[in-house]
Design an enzyme around this catalytic site. Structure first.
Site, mmCIF file in Angstrom:
data_model
loop_
_atom_site.group_PDB
_atom_site.id
_atom_site.type_symbol
_atom_site.label_atom_id
_atom_site.label_comp_id
_atom_site.label_asym_id
_atom_site.label_seq_id
_atom_site.Cartn_x
_atom_site.Cartn_y
_atom_site.Cartn_z
ATOM 1 N N LYS A 235 17.585 36.748 72.847
ATOM 2 C CA LYS A 235 18.908 36.899 73.437
ATOM 3 C C LYS A 235 18.802 37.571 74.807
ATOM 4 O O LYS A 235 17.896 38.366 75.040
ATOM 5 C CB LYS A 235 19.794 37.788 72.548
ATOM 6 C CG LYS A 235 20.142 37.242 71.189
ATOM 7 C CD LYS A 235 20.970 38.268 70.425
ATOM 8 C CE LYS A 235 21.305 37.816 69.015
ATOM 9 N NZ LYS A 235 22.309 36.743 69.014
ATOM 10 N N ARG A 309 21.608 32.421 58.748
ATOM 11 C CA ARG A 309 21.779 31.367 57.739
ATOM 12 C C ARG A 309 20.480 31.105 56.972
ATOM 13 O O ARG A 309 20.518 30.647 55.834
ATOM 14 C CB ARG A 309 22.296 30.094 58.415
ATOM 15 C CG ARG A 309 21.334 29.456 59.398
ATOM 16 C CD ARG A 309 22.026 28.511 60.359
ATOM 17 N NE ARG A 309 22.860 29.230 61.314
ATOM 18 C CZ ARG A 309 23.558 28.640 62.291
ATOM 19 N NH1 ARG A 309 23.528 27.320 62.409
ATOM 20 N NH2 ARG A 309 24.286 29.350 63.110
#
Length: 455
Positions: A235, A309
């Site tokens: 990020k 996820r």
């Protein structure tokens, strides 16, 4: 945050006079001329959270309620009123009294682990009709979420998150099993291991069980990414800044479980938390790696920053193995949900329309809003992989929250009623009773949903 700011009656408490907008004119007519003139001259219109000190021999405070009393109506007062002891004048219903007391407790919250507050909060005499047990239960559970999210990762990595879970389990006599490090491979949690293996604080799978096995089975799953660098798909610094909150799903699951246990609801409760740090090292998972999962499906890693996820895939598969009557997962999962709905509206997905409608109604009635998004099956093909059973991201840049939910649905038994909440877990700005920082959402609505199934 607790009920420490709520106390037993004393003689010289300062009166709080609470007035709805619709009742202001009638209230003014009942007051002596000096007070009526003062209220009018100050422009007080009983807007929500408006506060006005009233003149007179006995100190009193006038506050506006807007149109109704809810849990936030009094929440701004503990830290905005001068230190002292206050009481609410006038009659409140049982529900209004409970919400007023809860709001006071929520508004008294401060995260004090690293910095001492400059003042004490104002105290309130318990409203006589308040449900004290409910207020204590709800306030403590909200504080748990806020404290866990606000704690930085150097003091709340996977091991410390497991410690917090074990403390909650011990408080209520629940069992708590924790699988750590390479034992995740032995016990068949390969995706949890793959995401967390690069961190020095080893990944783990936390599994709490409580209640009578003969009662309805309620299973809660929470995403416990204690910090998310994005992995090798790192990020930018702006995107990494508040990633200590990426375990907010775990905090929610643990807090809702705490509410259930504190209320002694007749359910068989299970809380499952995959706890990892998505770090960068030589053994970090790479883009286009293919991971094994507990369910046996293989997953191609299209992006290492879609790690939540992945760990939830193992947790959801585990959750479905004993066929719960209701499965709820919480995850600070996608920026797409925030773009679509903003920070205050968690995106809700469900595989059962009646269940979704029931939760939507509970959310309205508890003032705990969310918004349903579709599990649009036509999009599922965009998760296809040429070399694995599926990819962890879609082949386009649209509908990110839906794709994440569709990915997770592949690991849920279709026979199990399932709710997925893509939540933010954070207040970007302070509001009465809701300071900037970690925040819980939908605990009240989901508690009501679960309580209805208890028997």
């Amino acid at each position: 945050m607790s009920t420490d700011s709520l106390i037993e009656p004393i003689d010289d408490a300062i009166a709080i006079v609470a007035v709805r907008k619709s009742e202001l004119a009638a209230w003014q007519q009942q007051q002596a001329e000096p007070i009526r003139a003062w209220v009018i001259s100050c422009g007080f219109e009983a807007e929500a959270h408006a506060v006005l000190r009233l003149p007179g021999d006995k100190p009193a405070v006038l506050i506006g309620l807007g149109d109704t009393i809810d849990r936030w109506s009094f929440a701004g007062l503990p830290q905005s009123l001068p230190e002292g002891v206050y009481r609410i004048d006038g009659e409140l219903t049982d529900e209004e009294a409970t919400q007023a007391a809860l709001g006071w407790a929520l508004g008294s919250y401060r995260f004090t682990r690293y910095k001492k507050p400059s003042r004490d909060v104002a105290q309130l005499i318990w409203p006589s009709k308040a449900d004290r047990a409910q207020v204590a239960r709800d306030a403590a559970s909200m504080a748990l979420v806020r404290d866990l999210i606000n704690t930085p990762t150097n003091d709340l990595g996977p091991s410390q998150l497991a410690d917090a879970a074990q403390a909650v389990a011990k408080e209520f006599g629940a069992t708590c099993n924790v699988t750590v490090g390479d034992a995740l491979l032995t016990e068949n949690y390969p995706a949890v291991h793959a995401v967390g293996r690069a961190a020095t604080n080893a990944p783990r799978l936390i599994d709490i069980a409580w209640g009578n096995a003969a009662h309805p089975k309620i299973t809660l799953v929470g995403k416990g990414v204690c910090f998310d660098t994005g992995g090798l798909d790192i990020k930018p610094s702006s995107g990494m800044l508040i990633m200590k909150k990426d375990m907010g799903g775990a905090a929610h699951a643990l807090a809702l479980g705490r509410m259930v246990m504190a209320a002694k609801l007749p359910v068989r409760l299970r809380v499952i938390i995959p706890a990892v740090e998505n770090a960068i090292a030589g053994n970090a998972m790479r883009p286009l790696d293919v991971l094994q999962t507990r369910k046996g499906l293989t997953v191609e890693v299209g992006n290492t920053d879609a790690e939540g996820r992945l760990i939830l895939s193992d947790a959801l598969a585990l959750a479905c193995e004993d066929k719960p009557d209701l499965l709820i997962d919480f995850a600070t999962l996608t920026g797409a949900a925030r773009v679509a709905l903003g920070p205050d509206l968690p995106a809700m997905f469900a595989n059962d329309d009646a269940l979704a409608a029931e939760l939507e109604n509970d959310a309205r009635e508890t003032g705990d809003p969310l918004w349903r998004l579709p599990l649009h099956s036509a999009y599922a093909k965009d998760l296809d992989s040429k070399i694995a059973d599926l990819n962890n991201i879609s082949s386009n840049g649209f509908a990110g929250a839906i794709y994440a939910a569709l990915f997770m649905q592949r690991f849920v038994d279709p026979a199990v009623k399932w709710i997925h909440l893509d939540t933010y877990g954070w207040n970007s700005k302070a509001r009465p009773g809701r300071p900037e920082g970690g925040e819980a959402r939908n605990l009240f609505a989901l508690y009501r949903l679960i309580a209805r199934r208890a028997k």
